[in-house]
Write an enzyme that holds these catalytic residues in place. Structure first.
Site, PDB file in Angstrom:
ATOM      1  N   CYS A  91      18.237   5.199  41.520  1.00 11.60           N
ATOM      2  CA  CYS A  91      19.401   4.860  41.520  1.00 11.60           C
ATOM      3  C   CYS A  91      19.896   4.000  42.840  1.00 11.60           C
ATOM      4  CB  CYS A  91      20.693   5.831  41.310  1.00 11.60           C
ATOM      5  SG  CYS A  91      20.718   7.057  42.671  1.00 11.60           S
TER       6      CYS A  91
ATOM      7  N   HIS B 190      24.181  10.182  43.128  1.00  7.17           N
ATOM      8  CA  HIS B 190      23.966   9.061  42.333  1.00  7.17           C
ATOM      9  C   HIS B 190      24.925   8.141  42.668  1.00  7.17           C
ATOM     10  CE1 HIS B 190      22.347   7.322  38.605  1.00  7.17           C
ATOM     11  NE2 HIS B 190      23.668   6.837  38.512  1.00  7.17           N
TER      12      HIS B 190
ATOM     13  N   HIS C 133      23.362   1.024  36.319  1.00  7.60           N
ATOM     14  CA  HIS C 133      22.541   1.887  37.306  1.00  7.60           C
ATOM     15  C   HIS C 133      21.299   1.997  36.660  1.00  7.60           C
ATOM     16  CE1 HIS C 133      24.054   5.745  34.811  1.00  7.60           C
ATOM     17  NE2 HIS C 133      23.968   4.782  34.192  1.00  7.60           N
TER      18      HIS C 133
END
Length: 346
Positions: free
Chosen positions: A258, A307, A319
């Site tokens: 990520c 994240h 993402h």
């Protein structure tokens, strides 16, 4: 960005497969209940457990990324300190030769200055404290010896700093190994759990994942502009990576985790971001409301800030979500991760 087509409804054949799978699952659960009233923990909730393992693996990946970033920085610092120590050693050697030449000349002339005898005795650090007792010490000679001692102390300090950094690097490398083992252990356990499922159940999970990946080609993002040219350029770079696989600790150009995606994309816009989602959460300007986000803003997710992705417009995040997935668009509301705040890079 222009809107894309809406997702097509499932075909009758696929709907039949789903119905058949669901019916089979009901039949199996009924049969199991009649034979054994206790639930089978190895079969029940496997998907949820796998998802949790993937989440834990991505959290450990961000910790790994942080340790790797620290290790890379320490290696650079150690190299710089060692280079500086080598230069100081060279300067010290040249000065020692200069003092030795003076001493040799004095010896050939019939005697060695007592100050040089003291200096060359092997205990030069005590020279300046004791030299005042010698009447024959000249100002110029004292200045040269002071310079030598100053450089010697600087060299010793440089070596101590390098040794400390090397010790830090050693402990950081141990942490890297520990995080790597943790990540690989989580992924192995997830694969083991998936292997306990029937072939049809695994096919259903794979189909769900494939459908989520393919949905990126049909998502509607609206036409809202980014808040800055840099954010727009980074977002465009990230969009060019849609379909690339998630790989833990990867930072492009053909696979990402990520924070690897966001840091790589901003590098394409000539902006340097920290490597981890936790560090990226504290750069730029914070945007606290989802309604105030603009395309290209970073989105920080989960309470531990583990994240990060790009706000893509129309309630979507772009993402690299988890192992086994691809870089893709998803609804923020359906991501299963709590939104913490946004970050706007000017």
């Amino acid at each position: 960005m222009a809107s894309h087509r809406r997702p097509k409804p499932p075909t009758p054949r696929y709907a039949g497969v789903v119905t058949a799978t669901a019916a089979a699952a009901v039949a199996l659960s009924t049969q199991s209940a009649s034979a054994d009233p206790l639930p089978d923990p190895a079969k029940k909730g496997v998907q949820a457990r796998v998802d949790r393992l993937y989440e834990q693996a991505t959290q450990a990946t961000e910790k790994y990324n942080g340790a790797k970033e620290k290790a890379d920085g320490l290696r650079a610092e150690v190299a710089a300190l060692q280079d500086a120590a080598a230069r100081k050693q060279g300067e010290l050697n040249a000065l020692r030769e200069r003092i030795g030449t003076v001493a040799a000349g004095q010896y050939r002339s019939g005697g060695l200055d007592p100050s040089l005898q003291l200096f060359l005795s092997g205990d030069p650090d005590s020279y300046l404290e004791r030299a005042s007792a010698l009447d024959r010490v000249g100002d110029r000679q004292t200045a040269v010896l002071q310079q030598f001692l100053g450089r010697q102390r600087a060299l010793q300090q440089q070596r101590r700093l390098a040794a400390d950094k090397l010790a830090d690097l050693g402990s950081t490398q141990k942490e890297l190994g520990s995080r790597k083992n943790e990540i690989q252990g989580k992924l192995r356990e997830a694969r083991r759990l998936l292997d306990t499922l029937s072939a049809k159940e695994r096919e259903r999970i794979a189909a769900d994942e494939d459908r989520a990946n393919r949905a990126s080609t049909r998502v509607s993002l609206g036409n809202e502009a980014s808040a800055s040219q840099r954010a727009a350029a980074a977002f465009a770079a990230a969009q060019s990576r849609v379909g690339m696989p998630y790989v833990w600790a990867a930072s492009g150009p053909n696979s990402f985790d990520c924070s690897g995606l966001t840091s790589w994309a901003f590098r394409q816009a000539n902006v340097s971001l920290p490597r981890t989602s936790q560090a990226q959460a504290n750069v730029g300007t914070r945007v606290n409301s989802l309604s105030d986000l603009r395309p290209g803003d970073l989105i920080i997710m989960r309470t531990d800030l583990s994240h990060v992705g790009f706000y893509a417009g129309n309630g979507q995040i772009l993402h690299a979500p988890k192992p086994g997935a691809q870089v893709r668009y998803e609804s923020i509301a359906r991501s299963g991760m709590p939104f913490m705040w946004g970050v706007r890079i000017g």
